[in-house]
Design a protein around this motif. Structure first.
Motif, short mmCIF file in Angstrom:
data_model
loop_
_atom_site.label_atom_id
_atom_site.label_comp_id
_atom_site.label_asym_id
_atom_site.label_seq_id
_atom_site.Cartn_x
_atom_site.Cartn_y
_atom_site.Cartn_z
N CYS A 1 59.13 -73.15 -21.84
CA CYS A 1 60.53 -73.43 -22.18
C CYS A 1 60.98 -72.68 -23.42
O CYS A 1 62.19 -72.58 -23.68
N CYS A 2 60.05 -72.16 -24.20
CA CYS A 2 60.39 -71.63 -25.52
C CYS A 2 60.90 -70.19 -25.45
O CYS A 2 60.38 -69.38 -24.69
N CYS B 1 62.89 -74.10 -30.31
CA CYS B 1 63.15 -74.23 -28.88
C CYS B 1 64.33 -75.16 -28.63
O CYS B 1 64.37 -76.27 -29.16
N TYR C 1 55.53 -73.26 -25.25
CA TYR C 1 55.52 -73.55 -23.81
C TYR C 1 56.42 -72.56 -23.08
O TYR C 1 57.17 -71.81 -23.72
N HIS D 1 61.45 -80.66 -25.45
CA HIS D 1 60.46 -80.12 -26.40
C HIS D 1 60.72 -80.76 -27.76
O HIS D 1 61.67 -80.43 -28.44
#
Ligand SMILES: [Zn+2]
Length: 84
Positions: A56-57, A41, A54, A46
């Motif tokens: 965001c990944c 990520c 998450y 992170h």
């Protein structure tokens, strides 16, 4: 187009690079070890040693049913980076 090229096209769309670095990831809740794989990520919030997935990944996070197989696939995929 071979499978590697096809996958790299997909990865370019989801990770902004054709050959992302991979990590093991907790793709299933409640496992003691990370049983899946995901691209590393790029989100600076992170932590690199946080194996969770998450929002965001980048995709794809792939469940492998085994932390040993997941670790092996990460080694293979990372070794393949830069290969033609
Ligand atoms: Zn993330």
């Amino acid at each position: 187009m071979n499978a590697r090229d096809a996958a790299r096209k997909l990865l370019l769309a989801t990770t902004s690079t054709e050959q992302p670095e991979w990590r093991t990831a907790f793709t299933t809740d409640g496992t003691d070890e990370p049983t899946g794989i995901a691209p590393v990520c790029p989100d600076e919030d992170h932590e690199p040693d946080d194996g969770s997935v998450y929002p965001c990944c980048p995709e794809p996070a792939i469940e492998c049913d085994s932390h040993k197989v997941a670790a092996y696939l990460v080694e293979l995929l990372n070794a393949d980076r830069g290969a033609a």
